[in-house]
Enzyme design. Structure first.
Site, mmCIF file in Angstrom:
data_model
loop_
_atom_site.group_PDB
_atom_site.id
_atom_site.type_symbol
_atom_site.label_atom_id
_atom_site.label_comp_id
_atom_site.label_asym_id
_atom_site.label_seq_id
_atom_site.Cartn_x
_atom_site.Cartn_y
_atom_site.Cartn_z
ATOM 1 N N ASN A 236 0.860 -1.195 0.000
ATOM 2 C CA ASN A 236 0.000 0.000 0.000
ATOM 3 C C ASN A 236 0.892 1.239 0.000
ATOM 4 O OD1 ASN A 236 0.584 0.870 2.820
ATOM 5 N ND2 ASN A 236 -0.301 -1.127 3.272
ATOM 6 N N ASP B 12 -3.754 -6.080 5.076
ATOM 7 C CA ASP B 12 -4.752 -6.954 5.712
ATOM 8 C C ASP B 12 -4.615 -8.397 5.250
ATOM 9 O OD1 ASP B 12 -6.041 -5.056 7.320
ATOM 10 O OD2 ASP B 12 -7.049 -4.220 5.565
ATOM 11 N N LYS C 198 9.389 -16.930 -10.311
ATOM 12 C CA LYS C 198 8.580 -15.854 -10.897
ATOM 13 C C LYS C 198 7.436 -16.458 -11.723
ATOM 14 C CE LYS C 198 8.897 -11.909 -13.933
ATOM 15 N NZ LYS C 198 9.672 -11.270 -14.974
ATOM 16 N N PRO D 299 -1.937 -11.666 10.389
ATOM 17 C CA PRO D 299 -2.171 -11.480 11.824
ATOM 18 C C PRO D 299 -2.380 -10.000 12.128
ATOM 19 C CG PRO D 299 0.147 -11.935 11.378
ATOM 20 C CD PRO D 299 -0.586 -12.139 10.092
ATOM 21 N N ASP D 300 -3.237 -9.715 13.097
ATOM 22 C CA ASP D 300 -3.442 -8.319 13.509
ATOM 23 C C ASP D 300 -2.476 -8.027 14.663
ATOM 24 O OD1 ASP D 300 -4.390 -5.906 14.718
ATOM 25 O OD2 ASP D 300 -6.242 -6.174 13.597
ATOM 26 N N LYS E 112 -13.413 0.541 16.908
ATOM 27 C CA LYS E 112 -12.119 -0.103 16.618
ATOM 28 C C LYS E 112 -11.343 -0.352 17.904
ATOM 29 C CE LYS E 112 -10.255 0.387 12.770
ATOM 30 N NZ LYS E 112 -9.710 0.910 11.532
ATOM 31 N N LYS F 293 -10.137 -4.073 18.879
ATOM 32 C CA LYS F 293 -8.716 -4.426 18.941
ATOM 33 C C LYS F 293 -8.243 -4.653 20.380
ATOM 34 C CE LYS F 293 -7.666 -3.079 14.511
ATOM 35 N NZ LYS F 293 -6.817 -3.699 13.508
#
Ligand code: C5P
Length: 401
Positions: free
Chosen positions: A209, A277, A287, A304-305, A338, A342
């Site tokens: 990202n 995520d 490749k 994993p968080d 959240k 969490k």
């Protein structure tokens, strides 16, 4: 200890200037980096070569040196310092400081500086006791200059009285005291995650990202400036390593998790990373090749968080766990949800509805959501957010549980 601390040493012209060399050695032994400005009069007492050899840097003397002004302007000299130390502070330099003169590099740096200044005066005792000098000292003290010494004793001019420069070990002690007082997080351990993660598809491709890592890196730098022993676990970014921080570079979320677990125990964990995520279920060993117009399907599995993992109750849980949330609407409500999901203590909700996202922008608008409620912070730079957060963390950790 002075690891990561940057001292700008100004050496003015007095017989005590030779003691500045000893001070450089002692500061560097404690882990500080030292850069020196030598006045014209100072260079009559110590040579640029000695100072340069001991600081392992060039010595700055000229206000109007073209290279210095383009590569290292006088503004940058103070901007890149945590503390300015004047050794020796002569009657003349103190007078010029008090008047706000800017007629050489040293006085210009001092006038342009917004950094704390510590001065070790040295002069003949009659010069020291002269009402003009005493008035200058009073003015400068009022403005926040910290003085160490002068001592009373035998002087180079064969007279006796106040005006002898403090010994290098006493100046060092004053420097250490200064940083201890400005280190509300001394003795604390901190963990910060930052940047994106890269999740391998094959040896050359990945899922990622646009996180820049700016906020996380700024937070690690601010915690270290506050005196915390700080580990920064970061995905790939273009940000330079923050001074005084232990940096662990990782690529994937699973590597980030392992590096975070290795950094435990800590007092505070700040999860500012934009962890991917998902990751490809299996990274190909070779490749991937194009196969006659058929695009490969990439199966994704959840990562994993890390924030949730660090927040789990247990004896290794940091006493303060902080997460981020980028929101565009119902900011506080979403952040509360959240926080509950969490299990962390604080959520810093980023208002990304105003055009500057978390990713790449220089500013953030933060709502701090905790068990006590919600605090709305004005829009500010990511560095200012980091400073304010470090101060809030220090205050929270000081409060009895
Ligand atoms: O669930 P979401 O990604 O919106 O949560 C953001 C917060 O959770 C951030 O503090 C981020 O660093 C953290 N996080 C994490 N590990 C993940 C996903 C998010 O630590 N896998």
């Amino acid at each position: 200890m002075l690891h990561g601390k940057r001292i700008l040493l100004i050496v003015a012209g007095g017989i005590a200037a030779y003691k500045s060399l000893e001070l450089v050695r002692r500061l560097r032994e404690r882990g500080a980096s030292v850069r020196a400005v030598l006045t014209a009069a100072g260079s009559q007492f110590v040579t640029p070569l000695s100072l340069s050899a001991l600081t392992e840097d060039k010595v700055y003397s000229e206000l109007f040196s073209l290279t210095d002004e383009s590569e290292m302007g006088h503004i940058r000299l103070s901007r890149e310092a945590d503390l300015i130390v004047i050794v020796p502070a002569t009657a003349d330099l103190l007078a010029r400081m008090a008047q706000g003169r800017a007629d050489d590099l040293a006085s210009t740096v001092l006038l342009a500086a917004d950094k704390p200044v510590l001065a070790a005066p040295a002069m003949n005792h009659r010069m020291w006791l002269h009402p003009a000098t005493q008035a200058n000292i009073a003015t400068l003290t009022e403005r926040g200059v910290i003085f160490v010494g002068p001592d009373e004793g035998a002087m180079a001019c064969n007279e006796h009285g106040p005006g002898r420069m403090a010994e290098p070990q006493d100046i060092l002690a004053a420097v250490l005291n200064h940083f201890a007082a400005s280190a509300p997080l001394a003795g604390r351990r901190a963990l910060v995650t930052s940047g994106p993660t890269h999740e391998a598809i094959d040896p050359v491709r990945y899922v990622a990202n646009r996180s820049s890592g700016r906020q996380g890196h700024a937070i690690a730098a601010a915690l270290a400036r506050g005196g915390a022993d700080t580990v920064l676990v970061t995905g790939p970014t273009h940000e330079p390593d923050p001074p005084g921080v232990t940096v662990r570079r990782i690529e994937s979320a699973r590597e980030m998790l392992a590096a975070c677990q290795e950094a435990l125990p800590v007092d505070v964990a700040v999860c500012a990373a934009a962890v991917s995520d998902w990751r490809p279920a299996a990274a190909a060993d070779q490749k991937l090749k194009k196969k006659g117009g058929e695009a490969p399907a990439i199966e994704l599995v959840e990562n994993p968080d890390i924030l949730a993992g660090l927040s789990e109750p247990g004896n290794r849980r940091p006493s303060l766990v902080i997460g981020f949330a980028a929101e565009t609407e119902n900011i506080v409500e979403h952040a509360r949800a959240k926080r509950a999901r969490k299990g962390c203590d604080w959520i810093l909700a980023n208002d990304v509805s105003q055009g500057t996202g978390t990713f790449g922008g220089a500013e953030n608008t933060i709502h701090l959501v905790s068990a006590e409620g919600e605090e709305a912070w004005p829009r500010m730079t990511k560095t200012a957010v980091a400073e304010r957060l470090a101060a809030r963390i220090a205050k929270h950790l000081e409060e009895p549980a």
